[in-house]
Design an enzyme around this catalytic site. Sequence first.
Site, PDB file in Angstrom:
ATOM      1  N   CYS A   4      -3.407 -40.461  50.014  1.00 37.22           N
ATOM      2  CA  CYS A   4      -2.972 -41.144  51.227  1.00 37.22           C
ATOM      3  C   CYS A   4      -1.505 -41.530  51.067  1.00 37.22           C
ATOM      4  O   CYS A   4      -1.195 -42.528  50.419  1.00 37.22           O
ATOM      5  CB  CYS A   4      -3.834 -42.390  51.461  1.00 37.22           C
ATOM      6  N   CYS A  54      -8.284 -40.560  56.919  1.00 35.25           N
ATOM      7  CA  CYS A  54      -7.019 -41.148  56.484  1.00 35.25           C
ATOM      8  C   CYS A  54      -7.030 -42.659  56.657  1.00 35.25           C
ATOM      9  O   CYS A  54      -6.480 -43.210  57.614  1.00 35.25           O
ATOM     10  CB  CYS A  54      -5.827 -40.548  57.210  1.00 35.25           C
TER      11      CYS A  54
END
Length: 421
Positions: A353, A174
């Site tokens: 994301c 991430c």
Amino acid sequence: MTDHSSEVSPAGQVRRHTVLIIGGGAAGISVAASLLKRRSSLDVAIIEPAEEHYYQPGWTMVGGGVFTPEVTRRPMREVMPDAVTWHASRAEHIDAEARLVRLESGESVAYERLVVAPGLVCDWSAIEGLEEALGQNGVTSNYRYDLAPYTWSLVQSLEKGKALFTQPPMPIKCAGAPQKAMYLACDHWRREQRLNDIDVSFCNAGGVLFGVADYVPALQRYIERYDIETAFGHRLVAVDGPSRTARFAVSDKDGEREEERGFDMLHVVPPQKAPAFIAQSQLSNEAGWLDLDPATLQHRAYADIFGLGDASGTANAKTAAAVRKQTPVVAENLLASLDDTPLTAAYLGYGSCPLTVERGRIVLAEFGYDGVLQPTFPRWLNDGTRPTRLAWWLKASLLPWIYWNGMLKGREWLVRPARRD
């Protein structure tokens, strides 16, 4: 519910399975469930030592005061598919020639097909003094379940001073998470009318705000809105908790140097690497990650091995959203390989994301290989290059439900694989 506890084999006896999966995280559980949805009689086993399963994308929201930590955790036995054999140990070595995996318990497990999905390793010890500093003296990280609540505690209590948010060299899981923590903190301080008394710095080892240029303008507006200093080329190398100082290796046009910065709050993202049993094996690429074909997710050298998730050496973002798209590709192609038919499913590098730029709005970055945008929704419904309330609702309400009740159950909503020519 089926008792998944693994029986210890008699000395010298090798357990055998048609499909053996290393890892009981998002990738391992999802691919097991998807395989069994397609072929319920399949003999599937998972190697996983942990007794708890975590929804890691939720830790950003814990650190921002949106979720409680408990909603991101469930017992592993509750998410393990009923038909799966669970080897509750750690994988130590893969013998790809013999089709064997040696476990920490001393057992060996044989396979016809192997799926490697152990996740990555957060290398906390790579930063001098960090492990001793975490959880006190203002040092925290949303990359650990037990520390995300401390992040929120620090955000709530800080009234003035210096807040540092760090990002290590890529790859990390991430890639937007270091910024997410910062934006949610800044939004809280703005709402509490404290932001003018808090100096915020984003100390990024890289040279850009985000790796896909289409999303940078929206993020840059929030950098300016919150008056954040962007310190590119700053790699955290040491932390002294008691003195509240952080040391950085700085690379810029003048060369390399070291720089110390004081802080009242320090949010750290650790360097990350592949597990040693992959990095030190014949299965890794030059960087130590699992060497996979980027489209089929089959190993480049061993046709009986597939992989997905954060340990993979493919050039996609390391996110749970990537796993959602990778799962049906691995499930289809693995079964095709068992049936000795062509591998037709293709992964195009999708990753997502959801960048939490403020409480109530998110920039939903969705992209694949080479930064090609891959939006799920039409632009009129959700423009991923700007912050929207719809994206916040997806992140805060829908995606956790999809994770627990869809993805981990083998339900493949909106993730149909592409097809190879």
